[in-house]
Every structure is written in structure tokens, then in C-alpha cells.
Design an enzyme around this catalytic site. Structure first.
Site, mmCIF file in Angstrom:
data_model
loop_
_atom_site.group_PDB
_atom_site.id
_atom_site.type_symbol
_atom_site.label_atom_id
_atom_site.label_comp_id
_atom_site.label_asym_id
_atom_site.label_seq_id
_atom_site.Cartn_x
_atom_site.Cartn_y
_atom_site.Cartn_z
ATOM 1 N N LEU A 193 -21.205 38.093 -25.986
ATOM 2 C CA LEU A 193 -21.113 37.516 -24.739
ATOM 3 C C LEU A 193 -19.981 37.669 -24.276
ATOM 4 O O LEU A 193 -19.066 36.590 -25.241
ATOM 5 C CB LEU A 193 -22.389 36.508 -25.039
ATOM 6 C CG LEU A 193 -23.570 36.222 -25.372
ATOM 7 C CD1 LEU A 193 -23.522 34.991 -26.240
ATOM 8 C CD2 LEU A 193 -24.325 36.818 -24.682
ATOM 9 N N ASP A 194 -19.781 37.209 -22.507
ATOM 10 C CA ASP A 194 -18.661 36.632 -21.701
ATOM 11 C C ASP A 194 -17.882 34.637 -22.747
ATOM 12 O O ASP A 194 -19.482 34.647 -22.761
ATOM 13 C CB ASP A 194 -18.753 36.636 -20.386
ATOM 14 C CG ASP A 194 -19.074 37.581 -20.053
ATOM 15 O OD1 ASP A 194 -18.910 38.996 -20.237
ATOM 16 O OD2 ASP A 194 -19.597 37.672 -18.766
ATOM 17 N N ARG A 195 -16.773 35.572 -22.172
ATOM 18 C CA ARG A 195 -16.441 34.157 -23.417
ATOM 19 C C ARG A 195 -17.296 32.720 -22.340
ATOM 20 O O ARG A 195 -18.007 31.748 -23.257
ATOM 21 C CB ARG A 195 -14.851 33.798 -23.085
ATOM 22 C CG ARG A 195 -14.894 32.489 -23.323
ATOM 23 C CD ARG A 195 -13.101 32.068 -23.099
ATOM 24 N NE ARG A 195 -12.485 30.833 -23.344
ATOM 25 C CZ ARG A 195 -11.315 30.544 -22.983
ATOM 26 N NH1 ARG A 195 -10.768 30.913 -22.490
ATOM 27 N NH2 ARG A 195 -10.302 29.375 -23.832
ATOM 28 N N HIS A 250 -20.527 42.145 -17.518
ATOM 29 C CA HIS A 250 -20.716 41.034 -16.325
ATOM 30 C C HIS A 250 -21.718 42.197 -15.103
ATOM 31 O O HIS A 250 -21.855 40.699 -14.349
ATOM 32 C CB HIS A 250 -19.872 40.570 -15.041
ATOM 33 C CG HIS A 250 -18.626 40.561 -15.840
ATOM 34 N ND1 HIS A 250 -17.065 40.097 -15.219
ATOM 35 C CD2 HIS A 250 -18.060 39.834 -16.661
ATOM 36 C CE1 HIS A 250 -16.236 39.729 -16.109
ATOM 37 N NE2 HIS A 250 -16.798 39.340 -17.216
ATOM 38 N N THR A 269 -20.056 32.169 -21.099
ATOM 39 C CA THR A 269 -21.899 32.508 -21.678
ATOM 40 C C THR A 269 -22.109 31.842 -22.448
ATOM 41 O O THR A 269 -21.613 31.981 -23.408
ATOM 42 C CB THR A 269 -22.075 33.506 -21.117
ATOM 43 O OG1 THR A 269 -21.577 34.129 -20.188
ATOM 44 C CG2 THR A 269 -23.588 34.250 -21.452
#
Length: 272
Positions: A43-45, A195, A47
Site C-alpha cells: 500500500l502506498d505510504r 497509484h 493509503t
């Protein structure tokens, strides 16, 4: 397997961008369970939400294949949900966050497709309440981490289903708009480009609030001032997949945190 509810702002593992960071989800989970864990997705930082790890390399491989598999199960579930025809029941197993899912459809045991459900708070009111975003995306490369990767690769196929769940307006002028409009959107990505959800919603001209890369530079500051916090309003709400050992269909969900609930309360939306 170990599933955690990752808070916004926490890196999954070390990277060149984290020079000043001391906490990472991978190390925290490893220390909590007392053994090495294998990340099976990221997961993106910014999110928040469901993050899944495996306890063995074999299970990690199977789960990674499930994340990469955009086969029939993902499409069936997404289509049914969008059309309002999903026929299933859930039974709560542990603390209202882990659910075993049974369906009236025959599930092929070899089909380990992962159904990923996200919720995003986006700018504006979408004209089409539910649709498939089929928009290819160029691969996002890191300046350092991907410095040896070709920058001339063609755009990759990318698909996301979305459905508008709630909408709200504030009678406040921001920029060229006389009012501020928000949409709560459920998104189910079929592919897993970097993304992808953030870029797909920005492609529709409905960027996610708090997105500093693809968002609105007027709406983002207003959101911070109005609600009193700064973050990306994107949560990985649930994962649904066949258990890699038992083959039972399971669903793991994360609750909306206090900041999300503040938004729901402000707009008098029912908590999902």
C-alpha cells in the site's frame, strides 16, 4: 497469514525515501508475531487499510499470484456489486473485521483472484454513478529505485470499477467553484498498477482529497482547514480471496478510522 490495519503515513517496508523513518509495517508485524513475515502486496505510504502478510514463502507465493490474477472471480464480484445483484451472506468470525464469505456461485479452487475494495473521498459529483474505468497507465518509476528501468515502455492496461456511494456539498466558494462538492466512491481495481486508483480518479477529473501528486491544489488546502487534518482520503477497505490452504472464500475488512468517521459525521452519512 497476518492481516493488519495500516494507518496512513506508515511505510510498508524500507525504501530510499524513508531516510528519517524508524517505523515500518513489515518490522512492526514481525516483532509483534515473533517471526519473519512475507509481504504479498503493498500500500502506498499515505493509503490506510488492510495490509496482508504471509507466514511462509509458499503461502506468500500463492497470495502474490492471487493479487496478480485479474481473472473471473474479480470480474464477477465487481460486476455483480455494481449491478446490485450480488448474492452472498457474511458471517462475522472475529471482532467484526474478519468475515467468511459464502456465495451461491461455484468457486473454482484454482481461481485465486483477489477482490480488492477501496473507498476514496473525491472532489466533485460524478455524472456517471457507476462505471468501469479502462484507461492505460504509463509505469510510474522512482528516480533512484528504478533508475535502470526503461522510460520508454508503452502504457499498461489498467481497469478499475467504481460506484458512487454518497455525495455532499458545502455552500463555500473555493477557486472557480461556488460550492465544494464531495463524492464517496467505492473502487475495485482489477489490475494493480502503481497509484492506479489515484491516477484513474484524477483522469476522470475527480481527484482524491489530500492527494499531493494528482490532486487539486485549491481543494486540498480547504479540506485541511475545514476538517483539521491532512492526509490522503483513500482506504483499502477489504480483501476477498480464496484461502491458499483451505480454499475457503474469506473476506478481511478494516474499519473507517476516526478521521474518516469525522467526515461521515459532518455530512450525516451512514457509516459503512
Amino acid at each position: 497469514m497476518v492481516a493488519v490495519d495500516k494507518p496512513a503515513g506508515l511505510f510498508v517496508h524500507r525504501s530510499y525515501m524513508d531516510k528519517d523513518e524508524i517505523y515500518f509495517a513489515l518490522q512492526l508485524v514481525r516483532d509483534q508475531v515473533g517471526q519473519y513475515v512475507y509481504p504479498v502486496h503493498r500500500l502506498d505510504r499515505p493509503t490506510s487499510g488492510v495490509l496482508l502478510f504471509a507466514l511462509t514463502k509458499d503461502v506468500a507465493t500463492k497470495l502474490s499470484e492471487a493479487f496478480a490474477n485479474k481473472s473471473s472471480q474479480a470480474n464477477l464480484n465487481s460486476d455483480d456489486e455494481l449491478k446490485g445483484n450480488a448474492q452472498h451472506k457474511t458471517q462475522v468470525v472475529q471482532q467484526d473485521q474478519v468475515e467468511e464469505l459464502t456465495t451461491d456461485r461455484n468457486i473454482d479452487g484454482s481461481d485465486l483472484a483477489m477482490v480488492k475494495t477501496y473507498y476514496a473521498l473525491a472532489r466533485g459529483h460524478l455524472a456517471v454513478p457507476a462505471d468501469l474505468i479502462d484507461h492505460p497507465l504509463k509505469e510510474k518509476l522512482d528516480k533512484l529505485g528504478d533508475k535502470n528501468v526503461s522510460h520508454n515502455k508503452p502504457a499498461q492496461s489498467a481497469q478499475s470499477y467504481y460506484q458512487v456511494k454518497q455525495q455532499a456539498s458545502l455552500p463555500i466558494k473555493v477557486g472557480k467553484f461556488d460550492s465544494v462538492r464531495y463524492s464517496l466512491i467505492e473502487v475495485r481495481p482489477i489490475t494493480g498498477r502503481r497509484h492506479q486508483i489515484r491516477r484513474h480518479l484524477a483522469h476522470l477529473r475527480h481527484p482524491i482529497l489530500g492527494d499531493i501528486n494528482y490532486g487539486d491544489n485549491k481543494q486540498n488546502p480547504f479540506f485541511i482547514e475545514h476538517f483539521g487534518f491532512k492526509r490522503l482520503m483513500l482506504i483499502a477497505k477489504s480483501l476477498e480471496f480464496n484461502h491458499p490452504i483451505s480454499n475457503k472464500r474469506i473476506k478481511i475488512s478494516a474499519p473507517f478510522d476516526d478521521q474518516w468517521q469525522q467526515v461521515f459525521s459532518s455530512f450525516e452519512w451512514p457509516l459503512i
